[in-house]
Write an enzyme that holds these catalytic residues in place. Structure first.
Site, PDB file in Angstrom:
ATOM      1  N   GLN A 177       0.827  -1.218   0.000  1.00  0.00           N
ATOM      2  CA  GLN A 177       0.000   0.000   0.000  1.00  0.00           C
ATOM      3  C   GLN A 177       0.861   1.269   0.000  1.00  0.00           C
ATOM      4  O   GLN A 177       0.438   2.316   0.502  1.00  0.00           O
ATOM      5  CB  GLN A 177      -0.949   0.001   1.205  1.00  0.00           C
ATOM      6  CG  GLN A 177      -2.151  -0.887   1.044  1.00  0.00           C
ATOM      7  CD  GLN A 177      -3.030  -0.505  -0.158  1.00  0.00           C
ATOM      8  OE1 GLN A 177      -3.093   0.645  -0.589  1.00  0.00           O
ATOM      9  NE2 GLN A 177      -3.688  -1.502  -0.726  1.00  0.00           N
ATOM     10  N   SER A 178       2.044   1.187  -0.571  1.00  0.00           N
ATOM     11  CA  SER A 178       2.940   2.342  -0.543  1.00  0.00           C
ATOM     12  C   SER A 178       2.359   3.534  -1.313  1.00  0.00           C
ATOM     13  O   SER A 178       2.047   3.430  -2.502  1.00  0.00           O
ATOM     14  CB  SER A 178       4.277   1.937  -1.174  1.00  0.00           C
ATOM     15  OG  SER A 178       5.041   3.082  -1.477  1.00  0.00           O
ATOM     16  N   ASN A 179       2.270   4.661  -0.622  1.00  0.00           N
ATOM     17  CA  ASN A 179       1.844   5.907  -1.289  1.00  0.00           C
ATOM     18  C   ASN A 179       2.913   6.365  -2.265  1.00  0.00           C
ATOM     19  O   ASN A 179       2.624   6.906  -3.328  1.00  0.00           O
ATOM     20  CB  ASN A 179       1.609   6.998  -0.244  1.00  0.00           C
ATOM     21  CG  ASN A 179       0.431   6.677   0.648  1.00  0.00           C
ATOM     22  OD1 ASN A 179      -0.675   6.470   0.163  1.00  0.00           O
ATOM     23  ND2 ASN A 179       0.661   6.617   1.950  1.00  0.00           N
TER      24      ASN A 179
END
Ligand code: PLP
Length: 321
Positions: free
Chosen positions: A76-78
């Site tokens: 879920q890395s921005n």
């Protein structure tokens, strides 16, 4: 220029929608007066802090004639999502090295990574400890195939990416003086945002307190990492300062661990949504929560670093409450 230094990277791409506005949180039940720097408004799909850093990093990638951009992060890395989108906009190919197993469900940032058609490579948590080496090897292979690659470290946190947050400090310094704000709260996940703000503070010889809220690792780890980024920038670009541990003010609000929200934090996120402000549980929720615990009076500025898409992957936490 001091001999041995290099010219600063120029942000030719201007990928972030800046300056972002600053609002006051009217009617929020807390004795301190809270101002919010809305860096969640740096772009619709590229919302958040990463795009300020990427604008400099990808300007350098273009200058170096890269065709592929390699970076890394959690599922879920921005940062990985913002990199994928930004690369597609400027005709570069994104290659994302993600930590963990490919999920069965397309959600949040990971859904967007998929839609961009990025080259996704999954590695185990153990291997991720060596992600810099793994990315360097992928670059070597691509270079050898005649596809020049540019590597961005986790979170875009190095001396080039930090320039994006030096600029953010320049944007807020007048407002801080005008509103007599002495304390600014900043989420810390890989350290580049804080490092950039500290570069800005040092260049302007400001005495404002920058308080970083760490959401993983340890205060010692981040003091070292942030100090290194700032001092590397100072050496590379010829700034006349050096920072020590005393310049780096950090508090720890990781609670039970990275990505595990406080129960009160989930309530706080719901409460802030009533004011039209959306935080997420990993970075901004913990930082805002920490700020409320630390401060009981005066005027404060909260740096809202975005991360909206990660909120969707926490739907069950909200169902429970
Ligand atoms: C939404 C959000 N806020 C804050 C941070 C922390 O910024 P930095 O990695 O520059 O410390 C991150 C990433 O780590 C993020 O995705």
């Amino acid at each position: 220029m001091v001999s041995g230094t290099q010219p600063e990277i120029v942000d030719r791409l201007k990928l972030a929608r800046t300056p972002t506005p600053i609002i006051t949180l009217e009617g929020f039940p807390h004795p301190a007066r809270i101002h919010i720097k809305r860096d969640d408004l740096t772009g619709l799909l590229t919302t958040g802090n990463k795009i300020r850093k990427l604008s400099y990093l990808l300007s350098e990638a273009k200058e170096l004639k890269a065709e592929v951009v390699i970076t890394c992060g959690g599922i879920q890395s921005n940062h990985a999502r913002a990199t994928a989108i930004a690369c597609r906009r400027i005709g570069l190919q994104p290659l994302l090295v993600l930590r963990g197993e490919p999920p069965d469900f397309l959600d949040g940032n990971y859904l967007i990574d998929n839609l961009t058609g990025s080259d996704l490579r999954f590695i185990t948590r153990k291997d991720y400890e060596e992600v810099d080496r793994i990315m360097a090897e992928i670059k070597e292979d691509l270079d050898a195939m005649g596809k020049p690659a540019y590597v961005i470290p986790e979170g875009g946190s190095n001396e080039v990416g930090a320039l994006g947050y030096r600029d953010c400090f320049f944007e807020i310094e007048g407002y801080l003086k005008e509103h007599k704000i002495g304390r600014v709260y900043i989420p810390v996940g890989s350290g580049g945002t804080y490092a950039g703000m500290l570069i800005g503070k040092k260049l302007r010889k400001s005495d404002v307190h920058l308080i970083g809220v760490i959401v993983c690792d340890t205060i010692e780890f981040f003091k070292e990492k942030i100090g290194e980024i700032v001092n590397r920038a100072s050496e590379r670009f010829g700034y006349q300062f050096k920072v020590t541990d005393a310049d780096i003010e950090l508090v720890d609000y990781q609670g039970k661990g990275y990505g595990i929200p406080y129960t009160e934090e989930i309530d706080l996120i719901k409460q802030l949504a009533q004011f039209g402000i959306f935080l997420e549980p990993v970075y901004t929720g913990k930082t805002f929560y920490g700020m409320l615990q630390e401060e009981k009076e005066g005027d404060l500025l909260f740096l809202h670093t975005g991360g909206l898409f990660a909120l969707f992957s926490y739907r069950e936490e909200f169902l429970k409450r």
